[in-house]
Design a protein around this motif. Structure first.
Motif, PDB file in Angstrom:
ATOM      1  N   ALA A 186     -74.406 -31.276 103.196  1.00 39.57           N
ATOM      2  CA  ALA A 186     -73.374 -31.584 102.428  1.00 39.57           C
ATOM      3  C   ALA A 186     -74.004 -32.108 101.189  1.00 39.57           C
ATOM      4  CB  ALA A 186     -72.690 -32.638 103.630  1.00 39.57           C
ATOM      5  N   PRO A 187     -73.448 -32.007  99.771  1.00 41.19           N
ATOM      6  CA  PRO A 187     -73.799 -32.923  98.870  1.00 41.19           C
ATOM      7  C   PRO A 187     -73.703 -33.623  98.812  1.00 41.19           C
ATOM      8  CG  PRO A 187     -72.515 -30.796  97.953  1.00 41.19           C
ATOM      9  CD  PRO A 187     -72.402 -31.090  99.928  1.00 41.19           C
ATOM     10  N   GLU A 188     -72.463 -34.603  99.121  1.00 40.89           N
ATOM     11  CA  GLU A 188     -73.314 -35.892  99.350  1.00 40.89           C
ATOM     12  C   GLU A 188     -74.575 -36.811 100.446  1.00 40.89           C
ATOM     13  OE1 GLU A 188     -70.124 -35.184 102.158  1.00 40.89           O
ATOM     14  OE2 GLU A 188     -70.956 -34.825 100.557  1.00 40.89           O
ATOM     15  N   LEU A 189     -74.904 -35.433 101.454  1.00 45.19           N
ATOM     16  CA  LEU A 189     -76.011 -35.887 101.660  1.00 45.19           C
ATOM     17  C   LEU A 189     -77.701 -35.927 101.275  1.00 45.19           C
ATOM     18  CD1 LEU A 189     -75.214 -35.011 105.653  1.00 45.19           C
ATOM     19  CD2 LEU A 189     -74.527 -37.033 104.798  1.00 45.19           C
ATOM     20  N   GLN A 190     -77.169 -34.376 100.247  1.00 44.77           N
ATOM     21  CA  GLN A 190     -78.474 -34.027  99.760  1.00 44.77           C
ATOM     22  C   GLN A 190     -78.476 -36.299  98.363  1.00 44.77           C
ATOM     23  OE1 GLN A 190     -77.662 -31.262  98.174  1.00 44.77           O
ATOM     24  NE2 GLN A 190     -77.815 -29.424  99.761  1.00 44.77           N
ATOM     25  N   ALA A 191     -77.375 -35.709  98.356  1.00 46.65           N
ATOM     26  CA  ALA A 191     -77.858 -37.849  97.441  1.00 46.65           C
ATOM     27  C   ALA A 191     -78.425 -38.502  97.856  1.00 46.65           C
ATOM     28  CB  ALA A 191     -76.180 -37.283  96.962  1.00 46.65           C
ATOM     29  N   VAL A 192     -77.817 -39.357  99.478  1.00 48.10           N
ATOM     30  CA  VAL A 192     -78.649 -39.717 100.234  1.00 48.10           C
ATOM     31  C   VAL A 192     -79.493 -39.140 100.189  1.00 48.10           C
ATOM     32  CG1 VAL A 192     -78.696 -40.790 102.492  1.00 48.10           C
ATOM     33  CG2 VAL A 192     -76.244 -40.448 101.386  1.00 48.10           C
ATOM     34  N   ILE A 193     -80.732 -38.816 100.030  1.00 46.92           N
ATOM     35  CA  ILE A 193     -81.911 -38.622 100.400  1.00 46.92           C
ATOM     36  C   ILE A 193     -82.718 -38.676  98.745  1.00 46.92           C
ATOM     37  CG2 ILE A 193     -83.934 -36.743 100.146  1.00 46.92           C
ATOM     38  CD1 ILE A 193     -82.106 -35.523 102.220  1.00 46.92           C
ATOM     39  N   ARG A 194     -81.475 -37.898  97.807  1.00 47.09           N
ATOM     40  CA  ARG A 194     -82.432 -38.231  96.422  1.00 47.09           C
ATOM     41  C   ARG A 194     -82.781 -39.870  96.415  1.00 47.09           C
ATOM     42  NH1 ARG A 194     -79.443 -33.570  94.925  1.00 47.09           N
ATOM     43  NH2 ARG A 194     -77.398 -35.396  94.405  1.00 47.09           N
ATOM     44  N   TYR A 195     -81.516 -40.986  96.202  1.00 48.70           N
ATOM     45  CA  TYR A 195     -81.220 -41.807  96.097  1.00 48.70           C
ATOM     46  C   TYR A 195     -81.826 -42.765  96.620  1.00 48.70           C
ATOM     47  CZ  TYR A 195     -77.397 -40.285  92.817  1.00 48.70           C
ATOM     48  OH  TYR A 195     -77.356 -39.286  91.744  1.00 48.70           O
ATOM     49  N   ALA A 196     -82.143 -42.539  98.699  1.00 50.27           N
ATOM     50  CA  ALA A 196     -83.446 -43.176  98.833  1.00 50.27           C
ATOM     51  C   ALA A 196     -84.592 -43.334  98.592  1.00 50.27           C
ATOM     52  CB  ALA A 196     -83.665 -42.967 100.955  1.00 50.27           C
ATOM     53  N   ALA A 197     -85.227 -42.253  98.329  1.00 51.89           N
ATOM     54  CA  ALA A 197     -86.660 -42.015  97.485  1.00 51.89           C
ATOM     55  C   ALA A 197     -86.123 -43.002  96.560  1.00 51.89           C
ATOM     56  CB  ALA A 197     -86.742 -40.567  96.578  1.00 51.89           C
ATOM     57  N   GLU A 198     -85.685 -42.710  95.001  1.00 54.15           N
ATOM     58  CA  GLU A 198     -85.410 -44.122  94.271  1.00 54.15           C
ATOM     59  C   GLU A 198     -85.731 -45.132  94.785  1.00 54.15           C
ATOM     60  OE1 GLU A 198     -82.386 -42.799  91.051  1.00 54.15           O
ATOM     61  OE2 GLU A 198     -83.677 -41.141  91.202  1.00 54.15           O
ATOM     62  N   ALA A 199     -84.505 -45.437  95.484  1.00 52.77           N
ATOM     63  CA  ALA A 199     -84.778 -47.100  96.429  1.00 52.77           C
ATOM     64  C   ALA A 199     -85.564 -47.778  96.853  1.00 52.77           C
ATOM     65  CB  ALA A 199     -83.344 -47.436  97.579  1.00 52.77           C
ATOM     66  N   ALA A 200     -86.286 -46.917  97.708  1.00 51.39           N
ATOM     67  CA  ALA A 200     -87.923 -46.777  98.706  1.00 51.39           C
ATOM     68  C   ALA A 200     -89.088 -47.093  97.749  1.00 51.39           C
ATOM     69  CB  ALA A 200     -88.085 -45.517  99.866  1.00 51.39           C
ATOM     70  N   SER A 201     -89.052 -46.373  96.516  1.00 54.12           N
ATOM     71  CA  SER A 201     -89.841 -46.427  95.072  1.00 54.12           C
ATOM     72  C   SER A 201     -89.862 -47.838  94.774  1.00 54.12           C
ATOM     73  CB  SER A 201     -89.683 -45.103  94.167  1.00 54.12           C
ATOM     74  OG  SER A 201     -90.755 -45.378  93.376  1.00 54.12           O
ATOM     75  N   ALA A 202     -89.297 -47.974  94.746  1.00 56.83           N
ATOM     76  CA  ALA A 202     -88.593 -49.316  93.592  1.00 56.83           C
ATOM     77  C   ALA A 202     -89.146 -50.816  94.769  1.00 56.83           C
ATOM     78  CB  ALA A 202     -87.178 -49.725  93.137  1.00 56.83           C
ATOM     79  N   ASP A 203     -88.544 -50.320  95.972  1.00 58.43           N
ATOM     80  CA  ASP A 203     -89.430 -51.423  96.999  1.00 58.43           C
ATOM     81  C   ASP A 203     -89.894 -51.785  97.263  1.00 58.43           C
ATOM     82  OD1 ASP A 203     -88.373 -53.721  99.166  1.00 58.43           O
ATOM     83  OD2 ASP A 203     -89.518 -51.843 100.347  1.00 58.43           O
ATOM     84  N   MET A 204     -91.012 -49.831  97.526  1.00 64.99           N
ATOM     85  CA  MET A 204     -92.356 -50.144  97.312  1.00 64.99           C
ATOM     86  C   MET A 204     -93.266 -50.706  96.175  1.00 64.99           C
ATOM     87  SD  MET A 204     -94.767 -47.179  96.786  1.00 64.99           S
ATOM     88  CE  MET A 204     -96.274 -47.593  96.926  1.00 64.99           C
ATOM     89  N   SER A 205     -92.630 -50.102  95.183  1.00 62.63           N
ATOM     90  CA  SER A 205     -93.711 -51.474  94.431  1.00 62.63           C
ATOM     91  C   SER A 205     -93.499 -52.701  93.987  1.00 62.63           C
ATOM     92  CB  SER A 205     -92.663 -50.729  92.848  1.00 62.63           C
ATOM     93  OG  SER A 205     -92.161 -51.547  92.876  1.00 62.63           O
ATOM     94  N   TRP A 206     -92.588 -53.177  95.034  1.00 60.01           N
ATOM     95  CA  TRP A 206     -92.735 -55.176  95.505  1.00 60.01           C
ATOM     96  C   TRP A 206     -93.078 -55.567  96.191  1.00 60.01           C
ATOM     97  CZ3 TRP A 206     -86.863 -54.257  94.875  1.00 60.01           C
ATOM     98  CH2 TRP A 206     -86.532 -53.309  93.251  1.00 60.01           C
ATOM     99  N   LYS A 207     -93.730 -54.540  97.252  1.00 62.64           N
ATOM    100  CA  LYS A 207     -93.820 -54.732  98.945  1.00 62.64           C
ATOM    101  C   LYS A 207     -94.933 -54.695  98.123  1.00 62.64           C
ATOM    102  CE  LYS A 207     -92.758 -53.470 102.890  1.00 62.64           C
ATOM    103  NZ  LYS A 207     -92.296 -52.464 103.739  1.00 62.64           N
ATOM    104  N   ALA A 208     -96.076 -54.033  98.077  1.00 62.15           N
ATOM    105  CA  ALA A 208     -97.171 -53.524  97.080  1.00 62.15           C
ATOM    106  C   ALA A 208     -98.392 -54.729  96.487  1.00 62.15           C
ATOM    107  CB  ALA A 208     -97.616 -52.344  96.462  1.00 62.15           C
ATOM    108  N   MET A 209     -97.336 -55.585  95.776  1.00 62.66           N
ATOM    109  CA  MET A 209     -97.673 -56.810  94.967  1.00 62.66           C
ATOM    110  C   MET A 209     -97.969 -57.612  96.128  1.00 62.66           C
ATOM    111  SD  MET A 209     -94.916 -57.108  91.745  1.00 62.66           S
ATOM    112  CE  MET A 209     -94.410 -55.320  90.907  1.00 62.66           C
ATOM    113  N   ASP A 210     -97.599 -57.703  96.955  1.00 62.70           N
ATOM    114  CA  ASP A 210     -97.440 -59.415  97.612  1.00 62.70           C
ATOM    115  C   ASP A 210     -98.830 -58.424  98.354  1.00 62.70           C
ATOM    116  OD1 ASP A 210     -96.732 -61.559  99.312  1.00 62.70           O
ATOM    117  OD2 ASP A 210     -95.333 -59.982 100.524  1.00 62.70           O
ATOM    118  N   ARG A 211     -98.346 -57.624  99.483  1.00 62.93           N
ATOM    119  CA  ARG A 211     -99.704 -57.049  99.949  1.00 62.93           C
ATOM    120  C   ARG A 211    -100.797 -57.617  99.580  1.00 62.93           C
ATOM    121  NH1 ARG A 211     -95.967 -55.379 104.839  1.00 62.93           N
ATOM    122  NH2 ARG A 211     -98.251 -54.637 105.807  1.00 62.93           N
TER     123      ARG A 211
END
Length: 375
Positions: A272-297
């Motif tokens: 469904a379109p809303e589930l496709q959107a979940v995948i797209r926005y999860a990729a963006e959210a994980a991208s931002a979180d990864m950049s911060w986690k990488a700084m720390d680790r």
């Protein structure tokens, strides 16, 4: 005189029909309920990373999966597997295309054997940009459209992909001794991937391409003299300090990179379109979180490597300049292919404008850092 109460009127035909329709609707809803439940059963995707379970990269893949599963509301679930569970690291692409896997987490450089331009979305030339600026090109400079064109038109693959997670400049790698001159790279049995392989061949190295989990065993057996992977955390977890004590930081071979999250397009399009959107926005959210986690680790694990006796060196400018000269040759040779050249020109236009503006707008942070911490 008191008013005489009339006897209750029988229910009208209209009221009877209305109540009957209501009951019928309730009965129909009851009968239809199993169909509604079936329609909302979760889509379950089998999703494999190209990383060993112990690597922080697999953790980044899990972070993406967790976001999808949480936002999917029970209608979409991704099951994460580590490299080798279904397919070897360098075979995930084909497993997703065949439908053996529904999706995967890796880097585009792993598929550059299919088309050299794949690596431009994972190990691009060192234009002077940082990884987050490369992701800016993906989002706002036409990079995603070019990626889609490569995957779906040039190669005709049943695949959809999302580029996510900025990787900082990668180390030159782990060596038997400190590298002080580019001549030391000649004849060296060296592991890297993507266009970086072409770069090191120009520098005279004997290049081997392999997945992350295979590198340290190969160095231990003498099949490799030196290797790069990615960052202090991954390199520690994969065991590089067990086979080498000289760690060369910095390099132009992979000065900007990001992850690639892929799905079988037929299966993705069926969502469904809303589930496709979940995948797209999860990729963006994980991208931002990864950049911060990488700084720390990464910063913590770099300090731990030093404390454990690893000799950490900066790659000398002479080697960096040799890499830039090698990039000239690689870019010229590969740009004979029209689509490769098209992507290169798009990247150069973006970097010239965006990085140029950065140098004008942003203050020199090193001056302030040295003032407060190196006085």
């Amino acid at each position: 005189m008191p008013k005489i109460r009339k006897p209750a009127e029988p229910a009208s035909r209209r009221a009877f029909l209305k109540s009957g329709a209501t009951a019928a609707a309730a009965g129909a809803a009851t009968l239809a309920m199993p169909n509604v439940v079936r329609a909302q059963e979760a889509a379950v995707f089998k999703f494999q990373s190209t990383w060993p379970a112990k690597d922080i990269f697999h953790e980044y893949a899990q972070d993406f999966v967790n976001r999808v599963n949480e936002m999917g509301g029970g209608r979409l679930k991704i099951e994460l597997l580590a490299a080798g569970a279904v397919a070897k690291a360098l075979e995930v692409h084909d497993a997703v295309l065949s439908g053996t896997l529904d999706g995967g987490h890796g880097v585009t450089a792993y598929w550059y054997g299919k088309h050299k331009a794949f690596s431009l979305f994972g190990t691009p030339p060192a234009w002077g940009w940082r990884a987050n600026q490369m992701l800016g090109w993906i989002k706002y400079g036409g990079g995603q459209a070019l990626y889609d064109e490569l995957v779906q038109q040039v190669l005709g693959l049943d695949l959809v992909g999302f580029l996510s997670g900025p990787m900082p400049t990668q180390p030159l790698g782990w060596f038997k001794q400190q590298v002080t001159d580019a001549e030391q790279l000649k004849g060296l049995k060296y592991r890297t991937v993507g266009l970086s392989a072409d770069l090191f061949k120009e520098l005279g190295a004997a290049v081997t391409i392999m997945g992350g989990g295979e590198i340290v065993p190969a160095m231990d057996r003498g099949l490799l003299d030196a290797a790069e992977f990615n960052n202090p955390t991954s390199d520690t977890l994969l065991g590089f300090p067990d086979v080498s004590k000289d760690y060369m930081l910095q390099g132009y071979h992979q000065s900007a990179e990001c992850f690639e999250i892929i799905f079988n397009k037929t299966k993705f399009d069926a969502l469904a379109p809303e589930l496709q959107a979940v995948i797209r926005y999860a990729a963006e959210a994980a991208s931002a979180d990864m950049s911060w986690k990488a700084m720390d680790r990464y910063s913590k694990d770099l300090e731990a490597l030093k404390a454990a006796g690893v000799r950490v060196h900066q790659t000398p400018e002479s080697v960096l300049r040799a890499q830039l000269a090698a990039w000239d040759k690689v870019i010229e040779a590969q740009s004979a292919e029209p689509f490769f050249a098209k992507v290169v020109e798009s990247q150069k236009a973006w970097t010239k404008r965006v990085v140029g503006a950065q140098f004008e707008i942003e203050v020199d942070q090193k001056l302030a850092y040295d003032y407060f911490f190196k006085a």
